[in-house]
Write an enzyme that holds these catalytic residues in place. Structure first.
Site, PDB file in Angstrom:
ATOM      1  N   GLY A   1      23.362  -5.559  -5.915  1.00 37.65           N
ATOM      2  CA  GLY A   1      23.331  -7.009  -6.123  1.00 37.65           C
ATOM      3  C   GLY A   1      22.408  -7.618  -5.084  1.00 37.65           C
TER       4      GLY A   1
ATOM      5  N   ILE B   1      22.461   2.964  -4.928  1.00 40.07           N
ATOM      6  CA  ILE B   1      23.435   3.454  -5.906  1.00 40.07           C
ATOM      7  C   ILE B   1      24.212   2.268  -6.480  1.00 40.07           C
ATOM      8  CG2 ILE B   1      25.475   4.930  -6.186  1.00 40.07           C
ATOM      9  CD1 ILE B   1      24.481   6.221  -3.436  1.00 40.07           C
ATOM     10  N   SER B   2      24.277   2.165  -7.801  1.00 36.91           N
ATOM     11  CA  SER B   2      24.998   1.024  -8.370  1.00 36.91           C
ATOM     12  C   SER B   2      25.670   1.390  -9.681  1.00 36.91           C
ATOM     13  CB  SER B   2      24.022  -0.128  -8.597  1.00 36.91           C
ATOM     14  OG  SER B   2      24.652  -1.162  -9.307  1.00 36.91           O
ATOM     15  N   LYS B   3      26.849   0.857  -9.883  1.00 36.41           N
ATOM     16  CA  LYS B   3      27.549   1.200 -11.128  1.00 36.41           C
ATOM     17  C   LYS B   3      27.018   0.428 -12.323  1.00 36.41           C
ATOM     18  CE  LYS B   3      31.646  -1.795 -10.409  1.00 36.41           C
ATOM     19  NZ  LYS B   3      33.114  -1.836 -10.350  1.00 36.41           N
TER      20      LYS B   3
ATOM     21  N   HIS C   1      26.815  -9.151 -10.116  1.00 35.14           N
ATOM     22  CA  HIS C   1      27.355 -10.483 -10.358  1.00 35.14           C
ATOM     23  C   HIS C   1      26.656 -11.603  -9.587  1.00 35.14           C
ATOM     24  CE1 HIS C   1      30.092 -12.698 -12.767  1.00 35.14           C
ATOM     25  NE2 HIS C   1      30.584 -13.357 -11.748  1.00 35.14           N
TER      26      HIS C   1
ATOM     27  N   ALA D   1      25.431 -14.501 -11.589  1.00 32.54           N
ATOM     28  CA  ALA D   1      26.259 -15.590 -12.104  1.00 32.54           C
ATOM     29  C   ALA D   1      26.229 -16.820 -11.206  1.00 32.54           C
ATOM     30  CB  ALA D   1      27.689 -15.113 -12.292  1.00 32.54           C
TER      31      ALA D   1
ATOM     32  N   PHE E   1      25.854 -30.329  -1.524  1.00 35.77           N
ATOM     33  CA  PHE E   1      26.901 -29.368  -1.877  1.00 35.77           C
ATOM     34  C   PHE E   1      28.168 -29.703  -1.113  1.00 35.77           C
ATOM     35  CE2 PHE E   1      27.264 -25.059  -3.893  1.00 35.77           C
ATOM     36  CZ  PHE E   1      26.449 -25.331  -4.971  1.00 35.77           C
TER      37      PHE E   1
ATOM     38  N   GLN F   1      39.294 -17.808  -2.194  1.00 37.42           N
ATOM     39  CA  GLN F   1      38.830 -19.151  -2.544  1.00 37.42           C
ATOM     40  C   GLN F   1      39.040 -19.475  -4.019  1.00 37.42           C
ATOM     41  OE1 GLN F   1      34.420 -20.386  -2.464  1.00 37.42           O
ATOM     42  NE2 GLN F   1      35.389 -21.648  -0.906  1.00 37.42           N
TER      43      GLN F   1
ATOM     44  N   HIS G   1      37.906 -22.053  -6.779  1.00 35.66           N
ATOM     45  CA  HIS G   1      36.889 -23.060  -7.059  1.00 35.66           C
ATOM     46  C   HIS G   1      37.544 -24.123  -7.928  1.00 35.66           C
ATOM     47  CE1 HIS G   1      33.220 -24.991  -8.306  1.00 35.66           C
ATOM     48  NE2 HIS G   1      32.510 -24.214  -7.511  1.00 35.66           N
TER      49      HIS G   1
ATOM     50  N   LEU H   1      32.578 -20.585 -14.429  1.00 32.87           N
ATOM     51  CA  LEU H   1      32.373 -21.596 -13.389  1.00 32.87           C
ATOM     52  C   LEU H   1      31.469 -22.732 -13.853  1.00 32.87           C
ATOM     53  CD1 LEU H   1      32.554 -22.118 -10.192  1.00 32.87           C
ATOM     54  CD2 LEU H   1      30.211 -21.300 -10.229  1.00 32.87           C
TER      55      LEU H   1
ATOM     56  N   GLU I   1      29.400 -26.306  -8.319  1.00 31.01           N
ATOM     57  CA  GLU I   1      29.600 -27.452  -7.460  1.00 31.01           C
ATOM     58  C   GLU I   1      28.420 -28.412  -7.565  1.00 31.01           C
ATOM     59  OE1 GLU I   1      31.938 -26.540  -4.037  1.00 31.01           O
ATOM     60  OE2 GLU I   1      30.207 -27.091  -2.833  1.00 31.01           O
TER      61      GLU I   1
ATOM     62  N   ARG J   1      36.028 -26.881  -1.071  1.00 25.55           N
ATOM     63  CA  ARG J   1      36.704 -26.346  -2.256  1.00 25.55           C
ATOM     64  C   ARG J   1      38.204 -26.201  -2.064  1.00 25.55           C
ATOM     65  NH1 ARG J   1      32.114 -21.880  -3.816  1.00 25.55           N
ATOM     66  NH2 ARG J   1      30.607 -23.470  -4.395  1.00 25.55           N
TER      67      ARG J   1
ATOM     68  N   HIS K   1      37.588 -17.478  -7.131  1.00 28.81           N
ATOM     69  CA  HIS K   1      36.135 -17.477  -7.123  1.00 28.81           C
ATOM     70  C   HIS K   1      35.538 -16.495  -6.124  1.00 28.81           C
ATOM     71  CE1 HIS K   1      32.187 -19.056  -7.693  1.00 28.81           C
ATOM     72  NE2 HIS K   1      32.093 -19.574  -6.489  1.00 28.81           N
TER      73      HIS K   1
ATOM     74  N   ARG L   1      35.007 -20.550   2.533  1.00 26.92           N
ATOM     75  CA  ARG L   1      33.549 -20.507   2.496  1.00 26.92           C
ATOM     76  C   ARG L   1      32.996 -21.818   1.983  1.00 26.92           C
ATOM     77  NH1 ARG L   1      29.592 -19.075  -1.862  1.00 26.92           N
ATOM     78  NH2 ARG L   1      31.362 -19.281  -3.259  1.00 26.92           N
TER      79      ARG L   1
HETATM   80  C1  LIG Z   1      30.231 -17.684 -10.863  1.00 27.88           C
HETATM   81  C2  LIG Z   1      29.834 -17.603  -9.433  1.00 27.88           C
HETATM   82  C3  LIG Z   1      29.002 -18.580  -8.884  1.00 27.88           C
HETATM   83  C4  LIG Z   1      28.627 -18.530  -7.558  1.00 27.88           C
HETATM   84  N1  LIG Z   1      27.798 -19.499  -7.077  1.00 27.88           N
HETATM   85  C5  LIG Z   1      27.360 -19.410  -5.803  1.00 27.88           C
HETATM   86  C6  LIG Z   1      26.443 -20.368  -5.285  1.00 27.88           C
HETATM   87  O1  LIG Z   1      26.014 -21.285  -5.971  1.00 27.88           O
HETATM   88  N2  LIG Z   1      26.042 -20.241  -4.008  1.00 27.88           N
HETATM   89  C7  LIG Z   1      26.464 -19.214  -3.226  1.00 27.88           C
HETATM   90  O2  LIG Z   1      26.044 -19.145  -2.082  1.00 27.88           O
HETATM   91  N3  LIG Z   1      27.331 -18.303  -3.693  1.00 27.88           N
HETATM   92  C8  LIG Z   1      27.791 -18.368  -4.953  1.00 27.88           C
HETATM   93  N4  LIG Z   1      28.670 -17.425  -5.430  1.00 27.88           N
HETATM   94  C9  LIG Z   1      29.047 -16.303  -4.592  1.00 27.88           C
HETATM   95  C10 LIG Z   1      27.939 -15.256  -4.543  1.00 27.88           C
HETATM   96  O3  LIG Z   1      27.239 -15.269  -5.753  1.00 27.88           O
HETATM   97  C11 LIG Z   1      28.459 -13.861  -4.347  1.00 27.88           C
HETATM   98  O4  LIG Z   1      29.293 -13.822  -3.264  1.00 27.88           O
HETATM   99  C12 LIG Z   1      27.331 -12.883  -4.120  1.00 27.88           C
HETATM  100  O5  LIG Z   1      26.409 -12.962  -5.156  1.00 27.88           O
HETATM  101  C13 LIG Z   1      27.800 -11.485  -3.969  1.00 27.88           C
HETATM  102  O6  LIG Z   1      26.685 -10.627  -3.876  1.00 27.88           O
HETATM  103  P1  LIG Z   1      26.839  -9.102  -3.519  1.00 27.88           P
HETATM  104  O7  LIG Z   1      25.480  -8.549  -3.466  1.00 27.88           O
HETATM  105  O8  LIG Z   1      27.704  -8.969  -2.341  1.00 27.88           O
HETATM  106  O9  LIG Z   1      27.657  -8.493  -4.738  1.00 27.88           O
HETATM  107  P2  LIG Z   1      27.343  -8.359  -6.289  1.00 27.88           P
HETATM  108  O10 LIG Z   1      26.171  -9.150  -6.719  1.00 27.88           O
HETATM  109  O11 LIG Z   1      28.627  -8.595  -6.970  1.00 27.88           O
HETATM  110  O12 LIG Z   1      26.924  -6.864  -6.436  1.00 27.88           O
HETATM  111  C14 LIG Z   1      27.802  -5.807  -6.241  1.00 27.88           C
HETATM  112  C15 LIG Z   1      27.064  -4.538  -6.479  1.00 27.88           C
HETATM  113  O13 LIG Z   1      27.881  -3.451  -6.115  1.00 27.88           O
HETATM  114  C16 LIG Z   1      27.858  -2.483  -7.108  1.00 27.88           C
HETATM  115  N5  LIG Z   1      29.105  -1.727  -7.085  1.00 27.88           N
HETATM  116  C17 LIG Z   1      30.367  -2.216  -7.016  1.00 27.88           C
HETATM  117  N6  LIG Z   1      31.248  -1.206  -7.065  1.00 27.88           N
HETATM  118  C18 LIG Z   1      30.531  -0.060  -7.144  1.00 27.88           C
HETATM  119  C19 LIG Z   1      30.871   1.317  -7.237  1.00 27.88           C
HETATM  120  N7  LIG Z   1      32.132   1.751  -7.270  1.00 27.88           N
HETATM  121  N8  LIG Z   1      29.870   2.208  -7.316  1.00 27.88           N
HETATM  122  C20 LIG Z   1      28.586   1.804  -7.314  1.00 27.88           C
HETATM  123  N9  LIG Z   1      28.214   0.542  -7.237  1.00 27.88           N
HETATM  124  C21 LIG Z   1      29.178  -0.386  -7.155  1.00 27.88           C
HETATM  125  C22 LIG Z   1      27.654  -3.251  -8.384  1.00 27.88           C
HETATM  126  O14 LIG Z   1      27.111  -2.419  -9.361  1.00 27.88           O
HETATM  127  C23 LIG Z   1      26.700  -4.324  -7.930  1.00 27.88           C
HETATM  128  O15 LIG Z   1      25.379  -3.856  -7.995  1.00 27.88           O
HETATM  129  C24 LIG Z   1      29.085 -17.482  -6.752  1.00 27.88           C
HETATM  130  C25 LIG Z   1      29.922 -16.520  -7.277  1.00 27.88           C
HETATM  131  C26 LIG Z   1      30.303 -16.565  -8.599  1.00 27.88           C
HETATM  132  C27 LIG Z   1      31.227 -15.539  -9.136  1.00 27.88           C
END
Ligand SMILES: Cc1cc2nc3c(=O)[nH]c(=O)nc-3n(C[C@H](O)[C@H](O)[C@H](O)COP(=O)(O)OP(=O)(O)OC[C@H]3O[C@@H](n4cnc5c(N)ncnc54)[C@H](O)[C@@H]3O)c2cc1C
Ligand code: SF4
Ligand code: SF4
Ligand code: FES
Lengths: 586, 247, 127
Positions: A14, A36-38, A45, A48, A117, A231, A233, A243, A246, A288, A356, A391
């Site tokens: 991500g 490595i990613s599932k 996510h 989103a 925000f 958190q 939302h 969602l 905000e 929030r 959220h 947050r």
């Molecule tokens: C709807 C929504 C709206 C949001 N809006 C905002 C916003 O406007 N501003 C803001 O700052 N934040 C926002 N957030 C929060 C923010 O988007 C997330 O906290 C952030 O994107 C998380 O990023 P990440 O890279 O940590 O995880 P993710 O993007 O969730 O990625 C996780 C990665 O880990 C991998 N993974 C997980 N488990 C495994 C496994 N067992 N084996 C291999 N790979 C695995 C997945 O494949 C994925 O690639 C929002 C969240 C949501 C849900």
């Protein structure tokens, strides 16, 4: 089992994983990166996220203000050295994304635009319409394609970490299309596996957010930190929990109860601000946790609207006008029409609070290091204590970037110092153990429990016990239920025995991970006898800095409930104060 | 809340057991507000846990859940059950891709092609971060914005007859992203991308059926991007002919 | 092993209504080609002298030829309309921030078409 040797293994692609990978690849072309990613990176996510990413760029803003908003927003459970580093680096990282092509929304003069925000005193959230996370993720993913040293392992499901000689030396993952297990040996491992909102029944999180990486680290001996801070939302669509950003309120949307009354003014966030002229850090632009709590109180008073999907209030954007909504909030409009049958241009949208974001996660420090050497963590799976007890919206996207880069730097340094050989025999033994665990799960027969059944019981129990408001009694009940569900987990039987894309198996593994983490949420909340940020106890209504201005650490104890310890909060310049979101606040 | 009765005919295939894919039928009582994805999830959770498919966001943004629904490529999480009320609905994996298992298709081909068109900013000289952002007017942004909205769901590939006939064709989404970067005022990589785009299996394999754009759930209009690319590519070809190749 | 579904190389355009419509559009270009040949023949006839040209005119007036010409005219109209409809996709024009609406771009094509036709008719001495 296949063996892959690499320098840096990153679990998760991500925003956090990609930023880390690019940072390693750009400055260290001699090091190999296994990403490595599932899911395919662009399915992560981060896609989103709608609203935007915070970073000081405008002349009327300052790093100090961003610092204060973040620390106060987090109810002083933030580590202030981390926040200081974060606000300093934030603008550089967002500019870096701009240089990589992120389509940030612009002002007429061509500079980057910012929007208001919740909880932020000044407009400082960079945005790409209301698809900010989507654009950040795709910009990072596409940019990563130019780095030849990043080797991607898409659709590889990580199962466990490999530990030897007191340090993390790799990870075991399954190639989903073949069911083959791979042993990744690495000099350093960075977990970027995202949050765990799927533990709850009603959440903005995608199906993949099951806390796998956090649970892997937890089992490997790294404590989780502050997991009780979940958190909600305030504005989720009813049936689906999708969602509405905000940004809706940042652009001037308001919350109304069943009588059309803007109820936030009754909960310390008044006085009412004029329609269409949102004022920062008050009313709808309060934080929030406060907004979600206000909803709960309205519900108790009978001021909400009953619907088949639970009680609701309204998010009213009708006064913003079609042109403005289409320009700034096109996705919100589309989502409301498709998933709720309501056009926000014409009607207020029914909404309710929705789970959220996990403030808690793998215990890390300002260097993104965990207590286990060789293991780093970034993003929502980690808890660097930037977000404290609540947050602020738009801080976490920036967090992925700032700490992704920092983790990369430190992981590289660590890897370069590592000249001792991998402990092959020990690693093999552990990998075999992981393999045996998976095999048993697939082959076992005669179980009576279903994955979906246990999952919904867990979710229901968390919502009831560890929701917006909590009490000793409900929390104890939830702790008991989760402990029981963990036992019953041994009784599940998989009907799918195939090696090819066996989603039955992946769901089972995810459920196991979530159950372990659910226990850290409930136990942490039970032990914290105070109210702070998103953790609100009806039986302990006040914040108690004397006893609980501390991080909760939960350590894995096998089948037992976790051990709870506490860890000091880093305070540098801001002493705990009152969180004032009334219109008169300075 | 009223209910919608659906008869789902889902294409099943497990390479370890089956010679060929076959349909299996499930009766599902759906809540009226459900999407097809919810109905499929219901089957997975309550009826047949062996069903495999991809999904995550349930908000039409992650691009995981593309499948053929009654013969048309759609996102399952955006296709309302109401639109299929009380009838048989055929659910198959995305057309034009090999079937890995059940509704899961092999996507390696797209991932490789995407990389080939260099979908990232290419600059002759990088501007240091300290010097701030590249200025870009709202009009400059609008010029390519639409083509940034692609979620890589591959519905357009499933709708493209040329991709079906000529699997080497780079295809709508990848080429639309190439155009997205060509049209970005910050980019200087047109000439480099041109090498890939102008190959026979590049943009010229497109016969402008527009079916990719009809299928696209995010209104990216890849067909438009490809026709614009054809013009840019032609102009570039002439420019290179007279030795003025650079952008 | 992943399973590859067979694709019909000869009848694929019958699989989907939009494909069929597209193929019909493509088919209309055969008539455009036919008309081009006719024109070439006419020019050739003019070049070869008055007799050849008279013969050419006679052929044009034959009933079979008249039918063919009418069909061609109708089909070419259809061809032009179908392609004008999609020109805004291939040639979007941005004025300031906004894109010029598709209808305007397609409309401009019609205007040019009509103007050309008037010029041709004028040269042909119709007015
Ligand atoms: C709807 C929504 C709206 C949001 N809006 C905002 C916003 O406007 N501003 C803001 O700052 N934040 C926002 N957030 C929060 C923010 O988007 C997330 O906290 C952030 O994107 C998380 O990023 P990440 O890279 O940590 O995880 P993710 O993007 O969730 O990625 C996780 C990665 O880990 C991998 N993974 C997980 N488990 C495994 C496994 N067992 N084996 C291999 N790979 C695995 C997945 O494949 C994925 O690639 C929002 C969240 C949501 C849900
Ligand atoms: S317009 Fe071109 S790319 Fe799109 S479906 Fe038709 S042939 Fe394929
Ligand atoms: S262009 Fe549209 S249909 Fe094609 S992959 Fe992108 S979003 Fe999907
Ligand atoms: S589940 Fe993400 S696009 Fe449908």
């Amino acid at each position: 089992m296949e063996l892959i040797k690499t320098d840096i293994a990153i679990v998760g692609a991500g925003g956090a994983g990609l930023r880390t990978a690019i940072a390693v690849a750009e400055s260290n072309p001699d090091l190999k990166v296994a990403l490595i990613s599932k899911v395919y990176p662009m399915r992560s996510h981060t896609c989103a996220a709608e609203g935007g990413a915070a970073g000081v760029i405008k002349p009327d803003d300052s790093l100090e203000l961003h610092f204060n908003d973040t620390v106060g927003g987090g109810d002083w459970l933030t580590d202030q050295d981390v926040v200081e580093y974060f606000v300093n680096e934030a603008p550089k990282e967002l500019l870096q994304l701009e240089h990589w092509g992120c389509p940030w929304s612009r002002e007429p003069n061509g500079s980057v635009g910012v929007r208001p925000f919740g909880g932020m005193k000044i407009k400082r959230t960079w945005f790409a319409a209301d698809k900010s996370g989507f654009h950040i993720l795709h910009t990072l993913f596409q940019t990563s394609l130019k780095c030849p040293t990043i080797e991607r392992f898409d659709e590889f499901f990580s199962i466990d970490l490999l530990m030897a000689d007191g340090r993390c030396q790799g990870v075991v993952a399954m190639e989903m299309k073949s069911g083959r297990l791979f042993q990744f040996q690495a000099k350093a491992v960075v977990l970027c596996s995202g949050g765990a909102g799927r533990m709850f029944p009603f959440s903005t999180n995608g199906a993949i957010k099951t806390g796998d990486g956090t649970a892997m680290a937890y089992r490997a001996g790294v404590p989780t930190k502050d997991m009780e801070f979940v958190q909600y939302h305030p504005t989720g669509l009813l049936a689906t929990g999708i969602l509405l950003t905000e940004g809706c309120r940042g652009e001037g949307g308001v919350l109304r109860n069943k009588d059309g009354y803007r109820y936030l003014q009754d909960y310390g966030m008044g006085p009412e601000t004029p329609l269409g002229e949102p004022v920062l850090k008050t009313m709808e632009l309060g934080p929030r946790d406060r907004l979600s709590q206000a909803f709960w109180h309205e519900q108790q008073k009978g001021n909400t609207i009953p619907t088949p999907w639970g009680d609701s209030t309204h998010l009213d954007m009708t006064h913003l006008g079609e042109k403005h909504i289409d320009e700034r909030l096109p996705l919100v409009r589309e989502l409301s029409i498709i998933y709720a049958g309501v056009d926000p241009v014409k009607e207020p949208v029914p909404i309710r609070p929705v789970v959220h974001y996990m403030m808690g996660g793998i215990h890390t420090n300002i260097d993104a290091e965990t207590p286990v050497s060789g293991l780093f963590a970034v993003g929502e799976c980690a808890c660097a204590s930037l977000n404290g007890a609540n947050r602020l919206g738009s801080n976490s996207l920036t967090e992925l970037l700032v700490f992704g880069k920092r983790a990369a730097k430190n992981a590289v340094e660590f890897a370069r110092k590592q000249n001792s050989e991998a402990n092959e025999s020990e690693l093999k033994e552990q990998a075999d153990k992981a393999q045996a665990k998976v095999r048993e799960l697939v082959q076992k027969s005669g179980g009576t429990e279903s994955i979906a059944g246990l999952r919904s019981e867990m979710a229901k129990s968390l919502e009831e016990g560890a929701g917006i408001y909590r009490t000793e009694e409900t929390l104890q009940q939830t702790c008991n239920t989760i402990a029981d569900l963990r036992k019953r987990y041994a009784g599940i039987e998989l009907h799918d025995k195939s090696n090819v894309f066996n989603t039955d198996l992946f769901q089972a593994l995810e459920l196991g991970n979530m159950l372990e983490l659910a226990q850290t949420v409930a136990e942490g909340a039970l032990a914290r006898k105070e109210s702070r940020g998103s953790h609100q106890r009806l039986d302990y209504e006040a914040r108690d800095d004397e006893q609980y201005l501390k991080h909760t650490l939960a350590s894995y104890q096998g089948e037992e409930a976790p051990r709870i310890d506490y860890h000091d909060v880093v305070i540098t310049k801001s002493q705990p104060g009152v969180r004032d979101y009334s219109g008169g606040a300075k | 809340m009223s209910e919608v009765q659906l008869e789902l005919e889902i294409l099943r295939y497990d390479p370890e057991k089956d010679q060929e894919p076959h349909f299996k039928t499930y009766q599902v009582a759906c809540r009226e507000e459900w999407m097809i994805l919810d109905a499929v999830n219901h089957v997975k959770d309550e009826v047949d846990t062996t069903l495999s498919y991809r999904w995550s966001c349930h908000m039409a943004v992650c691009g995981s859940c593309g499948m053929m629904i009654d013969g048309q490529p759609k996102l399952a999480c955006k296709a309302a059950v109401k639109d299929y009320a009380d009838k048989k609905v055929r659910i198959e994996p995305l057309a034009n891709f090999p079937i890995e298992r059940d509704l899961v298709v092999v996507q390696d081909d797209f991932m490789e092609k995407l990389k080939r068109v260099k979908p990232y900013i290419i600059r002759k000289e990088e501007k240091p971060i300290e010097e701030g952002e590249y200025k870009q007017s709202p009009a400059d942004l609008k010029r390519f914005k639409q083509f940034t909205l692609c979620i890589n769901c591959l519905c357009c590939y499933a709708a493209c007859p040329e991709y079906a006939l000529t699997p080497e064709f780079v295809g709508p989404a990848a080429l639309a992203l190439a155009h997205r970067y060509n049209a970005d005022s910050r980019d200087q990589g047109l000439a480099e991308r041109h090498k890939e785009i102008s190959k026979p299996e590049g943009v010229w394999d497109c016969s402008f059926t527009d079916t990719c754009s009809i299928a696209c759930p995010k209104h990216v209009d890849p067909a438009s991007a490809l026709q614009q690319l054809k013009i840019t590519t032609t102009v570039q070809w002439y420019k290179e002919l007279i030795g003025m190749g650079d952008k | 092993m992943a399973y590859v579904r067979p694709v019909s190389k000869t009848c694929w355009y019958l699989k989907d209504r939009n494909y069929t419509i597209h193929m019909l559009n493509e088919l209309t270009s055969v008539f455009v080609g036919l008309y081009a040949l006719l024109l070439l023949w006419g020019i050739g006839a003019v070049a070869s002298g008055p007799e050849a040209y008279q013969y050419f005119l006679k052929c044009l007036a034959s009933p079979g030829m008249l039918v063919l010409l009418w069909v061609t005219t109708i089909v070419i109209f259809y061809h032009a309309i179908a392609w004008f409809k999609v020109t805004p996709k291939a040639m979007p024009i941005q004025k300031g921030e906004e894109f010029v609406p598709g209808g305007v771009i397609a409309g401009a094509h019609y205007v040019v078409w009509i103007l050309f036709s008037l010029v041709v008719l004028f040269l042909a001495g119709v007015f």
